[in-house]
Design a protein around this motif. Structure first.
Motif, PDB file in Angstrom:
ATOM      1  N   ASP A   1      -7.944 -12.398   2.035  1.00 63.14           N
ATOM      2  CA  ASP A   1      -7.700 -11.448   3.054  1.00 63.14           C
ATOM      3  C   ASP A   1      -8.499 -10.399   2.950  1.00 63.14           C
TER       4      ASP A   1
ATOM      5  N   GLN B   1      -6.871  -7.195   5.454  1.00 53.80           N
ATOM      6  CA  GLN B   1      -5.664  -7.312   5.885  1.00 53.80           C
ATOM      7  C   GLN B   1      -4.591  -6.473   5.575  1.00 53.80           C
TER       8      GLN B   1
ATOM      9  N   GLU C   1     -15.511 -14.625   2.750  1.00 53.45           N
ATOM     10  CA  GLU C   1     -14.353 -14.100   2.116  1.00 53.45           C
ATOM     11  C   GLU C   1     -14.551 -13.832   0.638  1.00 53.45           C
TER      12      GLU C   1
ATOM     13  N   LEU D   1      -5.179  -5.978  10.980  1.00 45.67           N
ATOM     14  CA  LEU D   1      -6.405  -6.083  10.546  1.00 45.67           C
ATOM     15  C   LEU D   1      -7.333  -5.065  10.447  1.00 45.67           C
TER      16      LEU D   1
ATOM     17  N   TRP E   1     -13.495  -6.537   6.595  1.00 47.84           N
ATOM     18  CA  TRP E   1     -12.255  -6.779   7.200  1.00 47.84           C
ATOM     19  C   TRP E   1     -11.017  -7.016   6.183  1.00 47.84           C
TER      20      TRP E   1
ATOM     21  N   THR F   1      -1.335  -8.614   1.632  1.00 51.27           N
ATOM     22  CA  THR F   1      -1.929  -7.353   2.174  1.00 51.27           C
ATOM     23  C   THR F   1      -2.351  -6.184   1.291  1.00 51.27           C
TER      24      THR F   1
ATOM     25  N   ALA G   1     -10.628  -5.337  15.743  1.00 52.15           N
ATOM     26  CA  ALA G   1      -9.879  -4.727  14.806  1.00 52.15           C
ATOM     27  C   ALA G   1      -8.400  -4.330  15.416  1.00 52.15           C
TER      28      ALA G   1
END
Length: 247
Positions: A156, A175, A152, A180, A173, A2, A229
């Motif tokens: 994340d 995390q 990616e 998200l 995006w 995160t 989102a």
């Protein structure tokens, strides 16, 4: 993994609010912050966009956005960083106010959509906001990598091709511990996603930006971003100018 998102105001624009809200609120002066977003977490120093090279740092501008305005160097220094410390830059798009400090990040890898890179070198006359001078150094140094929809970039952190404001716009995006987050790849404010009652009364769930590639497609893309989102971060929303960290 995160991450935490830190908004850094590295510029502002003062213009007609209709530049943000399609067919709505024309004739009203409005000030938007221009952000560089520092993404904290993991072993890389990551930012999204690099902002203006010479931001106007005035009391009037700071009052309008209710937050402080920094140079790129000042903003990074708040986190103990210099431009040379940046490892990764993800570009939402390549309009000049989002990439003027690119050449200072001499050790970074830059990610953008291939359509955006094509456009910055051969823009349509309507796309006067592109200026290839700001990316020539990093391009010559081989620092740019192009990406595809859904790629990616780091664990994340992924991108979504969202051609709303520009042909190669990328929504990022990320995390976070609270879900998200989406940093939009198009220039909007919170009102674009949550219109006032008079707009909702017209059965419009979102308002496309005032500068738009295709209004109908933009509306549908914005709806998808809004639905997916957990944390919605419109690229120029003023309220983040006074926020230290998201979430």
């Amino acid at each position: 993994m995160t991450y935490a998102i830190h908004p850094i105001v590295v510029g502002t624009k003062v213009f007609d609010k209709g530049m943000m809200t399609y067919q709505h609120d024309y004739g009203r002066e409005y000030t938007i912050p221009i952000y560089s977003w520092y993404i904290q977490g993991g072993d890389k120093n990551i930012i999204i966009d690099t902002g203006e090279m010479h931001p106007i740092q005035s009391e009037a501008r700071e009052k309008a956005i209710q937050g402080s305005i920094f140079t790129f160097e000042q903003g990074l220094a708040r986190f103990g960083l210099t431009p040379e410390d940046i490892d990764v830059v993800i570009h939402t798009h390549l309009h000049n106010d989002h990439c003027e400090n690119d050449s200072k990040c001499t050790n970074a890898v830059f990610y953008c959509h291939s359509r955006e890179l094509e456009t910055v070198h051969n823009p349509h006359p309507l796309d006067y906001r592109y200026l290839e001078d700001f990316i020539e150094d990093i391009e010559e140094n081989g620092q740019i990598q192009t990406v595809v929809d859904g790629q990616e970039i780091l664990p994340d952190i992924r991108v979504m091709h969202t051609p709303v404001h520009t042909e190669g716009g990328l929504t990022v995006w990320i995390q976070t511990k609270h879900g998200l987050a989406a940093i939009t790849g198009f220039c909007v404010i919170e009102e674009n996603f949550f219109p006032p009652p008079q707009i909702r009364g017209l059965e419009m769930e979102v308002i496309p930006p005032g500068t738009v590639v295709n209004t109908y497609h933009a509306y549908d893309i914005m709806q998808r971003v809004k639905e997916q989102a957990d944390i919605l971060i419109p690229l120029h929303e003023p309220k983040f100018a006074s926020v230290e960290q998201i979430p």
